[in-house]
Motif scaffolding. Structure first.
Motif, mmCIF file in Angstrom:
data_model
loop_
_atom_site.group_PDB
_atom_site.id
_atom_site.type_symbol
_atom_site.label_atom_id
_atom_site.label_comp_id
_atom_site.label_asym_id
_atom_site.label_seq_id
_atom_site.Cartn_x
_atom_site.Cartn_y
_atom_site.Cartn_z
ATOM 1 N N ASP A 40 0.837 -1.206 0.000
ATOM 2 C CA ASP A 40 0.000 0.000 0.000
ATOM 3 C C ASP A 40 0.873 1.257 0.000
ATOM 4 O OD1 ASP A 40 -2.234 -1.601 0.043
ATOM 5 O OD2 ASP A 40 -2.661 -1.292 2.186
ATOM 6 N N THR A 41 1.904 1.241 0.829
ATOM 7 C CA THR A 41 2.804 2.392 0.909
ATOM 8 C C THR A 41 3.532 2.600 -0.414
ATOM 9 O OG1 THR A 41 3.084 2.030 3.275
ATOM 10 C CG2 THR A 41 4.746 3.383 2.197
ATOM 11 N N HIS A 42 3.960 1.516 -1.029
ATOM 12 C CA HIS A 42 4.634 1.608 -2.328
ATOM 13 C C HIS A 42 3.692 2.201 -3.369
ATOM 14 C CE1 HIS A 42 5.905 0.094 -6.294
ATOM 15 N NE2 HIS A 42 7.105 0.408 -5.847
ATOM 16 N N ASP A 43 2.460 1.737 -3.391
ATOM 17 C CA ASP A 43 1.481 2.265 -4.347
ATOM 18 C C ASP A 43 1.248 3.759 -4.119
ATOM 19 O OD1 ASP A 43 1.276 -0.282 -5.379
ATOM 20 O OD2 ASP A 43 -0.646 -0.727 -4.403
ATOM 21 N N THR A 44 1.141 4.150 -2.855
ATOM 22 C CA THR A 44 0.933 5.561 -2.528
ATOM 23 C C THR A 44 2.136 6.391 -2.961
ATOM 24 O OG1 THR A 44 -0.465 4.976 -0.646
ATOM 25 C CG2 THR A 44 0.488 7.181 -0.640
ATOM 26 N N THR A 46 4.316 5.718 -5.278
ATOM 27 C CA THR A 46 4.358 5.762 -6.738
ATOM 28 C C THR A 46 3.373 6.792 -7.274
ATOM 29 O OG1 THR A 46 5.027 3.442 -6.828
ATOM 30 C CG2 THR A 46 4.081 4.375 -8.833
ATOM 31 N N ALA A 47 2.178 6.805 -6.712
ATOM 32 C CA ALA A 47 1.173 7.778 -7.140
ATOM 33 C C ALA A 47 1.633 9.204 -6.834
ATOM 34 C CB ALA A 47 -0.164 7.485 -6.461
ATOM 35 N N LEU A 48 2.233 9.400 -5.652
ATOM 36 C CA LEU A 48 2.731 10.726 -5.290
ATOM 37 C C LEU A 48 3.872 11.162 -6.208
ATOM 38 C CD1 LEU A 48 2.631 10.531 -1.398
ATOM 39 C CD2 LEU A 48 1.177 11.934 -2.875
ATOM 40 N N ASP A 49 4.765 10.239 -6.538
ATOM 41 C CA ASP A 49 5.850 10.559 -7.471
ATOM 42 C C ASP A 49 5.283 11.022 -8.810
ATOM 43 O OD1 ASP A 49 7.929 10.018 -5.734
ATOM 44 O OD2 ASP A 49 8.292 7.990 -6.504
ATOM 45 N N HIS A 50 4.266 10.326 -9.273
ATOM 46 C CA HIS A 50 3.643 10.685 -10.550
ATOM 47 C C HIS A 50 3.025 12.090 -10.467
ATOM 48 C CE1 HIS A 50 1.718 10.068 -14.404
ATOM 49 N NE2 HIS A 50 0.558 10.422 -13.881
ATOM 50 N N ARG A 51 2.342 12.367 -9.367
ATOM 51 C CA ARG A 51 1.735 13.693 -9.203
ATOM 52 C C ARG A 51 2.797 14.789 -9.117
ATOM 53 N NH1 ARG A 51 -3.514 13.682 -5.320
ATOM 54 N NH2 ARG A 51 -4.922 13.737 -7.103
ATOM 55 N N GLU A 54 3.953 15.537 -12.534
ATOM 56 C CA GLU A 54 2.948 16.340 -13.242
ATOM 57 C C GLU A 54 3.005 17.798 -12.787
ATOM 58 O OE1 GLU A 54 -0.729 14.399 -12.319
ATOM 59 O OE2 GLU A 54 -0.600 13.039 -14.032
#
Length: 109
Positions: A40-44, A46-51, A54
């Motif tokens: 879950d932390t990894h997914d979060t 990764t999503a934050l890195d993407h944001r 952007e």
């Protein structure tokens, strides 16, 4: 050695083995739980890195539109960060009497 003594020892070993088995099961459940949390932390992250990427792209586009030199701003920010770290290190060195972690206090050899 009598049979009673042997039976008692076998019972003690059996009870201890049961305790160890329960502890192993508990540890296994904790590890599974930690693995899920890690995913879950990894997914979060990764999503934050993407944001962040952007947002950086948007900021760079806006800065260029406004005539701001992005490289100069980021370079100056890096210099300011390095200066702040140096001041923090100097303050920490002053707080411990000028000693660093590698230098033992006088007379401590």
């Amino acid at each position: 050695m009598g049979l009673g003594s042997t039976a008692k020892k076998i019972q003690i070993v059996s009870e201890r083995a049961e305790q160890v088995y329960k502890q192993i099961q508990e540890l296994q459940q904790r590890i599974i739980h930690l693995e899920r949390k890690l995913e879950d932390t990894h997914d979060t992250a990764t999503a934050l890195d993407h944001r962040i990427e952007e947002n950086r792209a948007l900021l760079v586009a806006i800065a260029e539109e406004q005539g701001v030199d992005v490289d100069q701003v980021t370079t100056q920010a890096a210099i300011d960060d390095a200066d702040e770290l140096a001041r923090d290190d100097e303050a920490a060195a002053g707080a411990d009497g000028g000693r660093t972690r590698e230098t033992p206090p006088q007379g401590a050899e």
